[in-house]
Scaffold this active site. Structure first.
Site, mmCIF file in Angstrom:
data_model
loop_
_atom_site.group_PDB
_atom_site.id
_atom_site.type_symbol
_atom_site.label_atom_id
_atom_site.label_comp_id
_atom_site.label_asym_id
_atom_site.label_seq_id
_atom_site.Cartn_x
_atom_site.Cartn_y
_atom_site.Cartn_z
ATOM 1 N N LYS A 1 -15.758 -7.808 3.707
ATOM 2 C CA LYS A 1 -14.750 -8.286 4.668
ATOM 3 C C LYS A 1 -15.158 -7.902 6.082
ATOM 4 O O LYS A 1 -14.612 -6.961 6.666
ATOM 5 C CB LYS A 1 -13.379 -7.684 4.313
ATOM 6 C CG LYS A 1 -12.864 -8.177 2.963
ATOM 7 C CD LYS A 1 -11.539 -7.555 2.580
ATOM 8 C CE LYS A 1 -11.070 -8.088 1.242
ATOM 9 N NZ LYS A 1 -9.866 -7.413 0.738
ATOM 10 N N SER A 32 -3.154 -8.267 2.664
ATOM 11 C CA SER A 32 -3.331 -8.047 4.102
ATOM 12 C C SER A 32 -3.671 -9.357 4.807
ATOM 13 O O SER A 32 -3.263 -9.578 5.949
ATOM 14 C CB SER A 32 -4.405 -6.983 4.344
ATOM 15 O OG SER A 32 -3.954 -5.738 3.853
ATOM 16 N N ARG A 39 -1.922 -6.270 -8.738
ATOM 17 C CA ARG A 39 -0.785 -7.170 -8.473
ATOM 18 C C ARG A 39 -0.667 -8.275 -9.513
ATOM 19 O O ARG A 39 0.423 -8.661 -9.889
ATOM 20 C CB ARG A 39 -0.943 -7.812 -7.080
ATOM 21 C CG ARG A 39 -0.892 -6.820 -5.932
ATOM 22 C CD ARG A 39 -1.463 -7.418 -4.695
ATOM 23 N NE ARG A 39 -2.856 -7.821 -4.930
ATOM 24 C CZ ARG A 39 -3.578 -8.551 -4.124
ATOM 25 N NH1 ARG A 39 -3.049 -9.004 -3.013
ATOM 26 N NH2 ARG A 39 -4.821 -8.857 -4.415
ATOM 27 N N HIS A 58 0.845 -1.205 0.000
ATOM 28 C CA HIS A 58 0.000 0.000 0.000
ATOM 29 C C HIS A 58 0.883 1.259 0.000
ATOM 30 O O HIS A 58 0.592 2.225 -0.707
ATOM 31 C CB HIS A 58 -0.897 0.034 1.251
ATOM 32 C CG HIS A 58 -1.958 -1.020 1.288
ATOM 33 N ND1 HIS A 58 -2.149 -1.853 2.362
ATOM 34 C CD2 HIS A 58 -2.896 -1.379 0.369
ATOM 35 C CE1 HIS A 58 -3.159 -2.678 2.122
ATOM 36 N NE2 HIS A 58 -3.618 -2.425 0.916
HETATM 37 N N1 COA Z 1 0.526 -4.464 -2.670
HETATM 38 C C1 COA Z 1 0.209 -5.431 -1.810
HETATM 39 N N2 COA Z 1 -1.046 -5.775 -1.480
HETATM 40 C C2 COA Z 1 -2.044 -5.094 -2.046
HETATM 41 C C3 COA Z 1 -1.801 -4.069 -2.954
HETATM 42 C C4 COA Z 1 -0.444 -3.755 -3.266
HETATM 43 N N3 COA Z 1 -0.117 -2.799 -4.114
HETATM 44 N N4 COA Z 1 -2.980 -3.587 -3.380
HETATM 45 C C5 COA Z 1 -3.932 -4.291 -2.757
HETATM 46 N N5 COA Z 1 -3.364 -5.209 -1.951
HETATM 47 C C6 COA Z 1 -4.073 -6.220 -1.142
HETATM 48 C C7 COA Z 1 -4.957 -5.674 -0.060
HETATM 49 O O1 COA Z 1 -4.298 -5.612 1.169
HETATM 50 C C8 COA Z 1 -6.083 -6.702 -0.031
HETATM 51 O O2 COA Z 1 -5.712 -7.791 0.775
HETATM 52 P P1 COA Z 1 -6.839 -8.716 1.485
HETATM 53 O O3 COA Z 1 -7.779 -9.177 0.404
HETATM 54 O O4 COA Z 1 -6.070 -9.811 2.078
HETATM 55 O O5 COA Z 1 -7.517 -7.817 2.491
HETATM 56 C C9 COA Z 1 -6.159 -7.226 -1.451
HETATM 57 O O6 COA Z 1 -4.922 -6.878 -2.042
HETATM 58 C C10 COA Z 1 -7.270 -6.634 -2.263
HETATM 59 O O7 COA Z 1 -7.101 -5.234 -2.318
HETATM 60 P P2 COA Z 1 -8.226 -4.309 -2.939
HETATM 61 O O8 COA Z 1 -8.712 -4.866 -4.210
HETATM 62 O O9 COA Z 1 -7.726 -2.916 -2.906
HETATM 63 O O10 COA Z 1 -9.401 -4.565 -1.979
HETATM 64 P P3 COA Z 1 -9.715 -3.952 -0.610
HETATM 65 O O11 COA Z 1 -10.493 -4.988 0.092
HETATM 66 O O12 COA Z 1 -8.530 -3.441 0.103
HETATM 67 O O13 COA Z 1 -10.661 -2.698 -1.013
HETATM 68 C C11 COA Z 1 -12.627 -1.568 -1.902
HETATM 69 C C12 COA Z 1 -11.767 -2.842 -1.888
HETATM 70 C C13 COA Z 1 -13.063 -1.204 -0.497
HETATM 71 C C14 COA Z 1 -11.820 -0.429 -2.459
HETATM 72 C C15 COA Z 1 -13.841 -1.859 -2.816
HETATM 73 O O14 COA Z 1 -14.473 -3.037 -2.382
HETATM 74 C C16 COA Z 1 -14.842 -0.725 -2.783
HETATM 75 O O15 COA Z 1 -14.676 0.238 -3.472
HETATM 76 N N6 COA Z 1 -15.877 -0.870 -1.941
HETATM 77 C C17 COA Z 1 -16.900 0.165 -1.782
HETATM 78 C C18 COA Z 1 -18.276 -0.339 -2.251
HETATM 79 C C19 COA Z 1 -18.470 -0.072 -3.719
HETATM 80 O O16 COA Z 1 -18.400 1.043 -4.178
HETATM 81 N N7 COA Z 1 -18.736 -1.160 -4.443
HETATM 82 C C20 COA Z 1 -18.969 -1.090 -5.864
HETATM 83 C C21 COA Z 1 -17.694 -0.929 -6.614
HETATM 84 S S1 COA Z 1 -18.008 -1.084 -8.336
#
Ligand code: COA
Length: 161
Positions: A41, A128, A91, A17
Site C-alpha cells: 500500500k 481504511s 471481518r 481497529h
Molecule cells: N474493523 C474494520 N476494519 C478493519 C479491521 C476491523 N476489525 N481490521 C482490518 N480492517 C481494515 C484495515 O483498515 C484495512 O483497510 P484497507 O485495506 O482499506 O487499508 C483492511 O481491513 C485490511 O486490514 P489488514 O489485513 O490488517 O491489512 P493491513 O494493510 O492493515 O496490514 C500487514 C497488513 C501490514 C499487517 C501485513 O501486510 C504484514 O504483516 N506486512 C508485513 C510484511 C510481512 O511480514 N509479510 C509476510 C506476511 S506472511
C-alpha cells in the site's frame, strides 16, 4: 507476562481497529500496536509519524499499550519485541482465507501463532480505504473513526480535494 503484537497499516485508524485493540487487551498483559511501512500500500494518506501520534492519543489511557512502527517482515518485528502472538481482526470469510495463509506463513517463518478476533458486526463492512473515500467526498465519519481524530481525517482530505 504475555505480549501481543497487533500489526496493520492504520491509514487511518478506525473504530474497527479500536474495537480489536480493546478486546485484545483482555487477552494479553502488554499490547504492541505496530504500524507497517506496507509495500503493498504505497502512497499512504498519513505518514508513519502522524499515525503513531493518532494511535498514541487514542490509547493514552492504557499504560500497557506501546505504539511502534516497522518495515520488513512482521515476524522480525515480533522477534525484536519478543512477542508471544500476533493479533489480527477478521471481518469476512475472504479475510479469513487471506489471513489464514498469512498466519501459516508467519508460523513457518517465525514460529509465532496468530490470534484471530472476529470484527464486531458494526465494523464488519469497514476498511481504511472506505473511510478515505467517504472523507474525500465530504461524508460524515462519525460512525467510522474515533471522534478524537475525526477532524484530522476530514482536514487531510479537504486539503487534497
Ligand atoms: N474493523 C474494520 N476494519 C478493519 C479491521 C476491523 N476489525 N481490521 C482490518 N480492517 C481494515 C484495515 O483498515 C484495512 O483497510 P484497507 O485495506 O482499506 O487499508 C483492511 O481491513 C485490511 O486490514 P489488514 O489485513 O490488517 O491489512 P493491513 O494493510 O492493515 O496490514 C500487514 C497488513 C501490514 C499487517 C501485513 O501486510 C504484514 O504483516 N506486512 C508485513 C510484511 C510481512 O511480514 N509479510 C509476510 C506476511 S506472511
Amino acid at each position: 507476562m504475555k505480549k501481543a503484537l497487533f500489526p496493520g497499516t492504520f491509514d487511518p485508524p478506525s473504530l474497527g481497529h479500536m474495537d480489536i485493540i480493546h478486546r485484545a487487551l483482555r487477552l494479553c498483559d502488554q499490547l504492541y500496536i505496530a504500524i507497517a511501512h506496507n509495500v503493498r500500500k504505497p502512497n499512504p494518506s498519513f505518514s508513519i509519524e502522524e499515525k503513531k501520534a493518532m494511535l498514541e492519543e487514542l490509547t493514552k489511557e492504557f499504560p500497557n499499550i506501546k505504539v511502534i512502527s516497522f518495515s520488513g517482515l512482521v515476524v522480525d518485528c515480533a522477534k525484536q519485541i519478543q512477542a508471544d502472538c500476533l493479533i489480527k481482526g477478521i471481518r469476512t470469510f475472504s479475510d479469513f482465507e487471506y489471513e489464514s495463509q498469512m498466519a501459516l506463513a508467519n508460523r513457518k517463518l517465525g514460529g509465532i501463532d496468530t490470534i484471530f478476533l472476529v470484527a464486531d458486526e458494526r465494523y464488519a463492512g469497514l476498511s481504511s480505504s472506505l473511510i478515505r473515500e467517504i472523507a474525500s467526498l465530504g461524508g460524515n465519519l462519525h460512525d467510522f473513526v474515533p471522534s478524537l481524530i475525526e477532524e484530522r481525517v476530514k482536514t487531510r482530505f479537504k486539503a487534497v480535494s
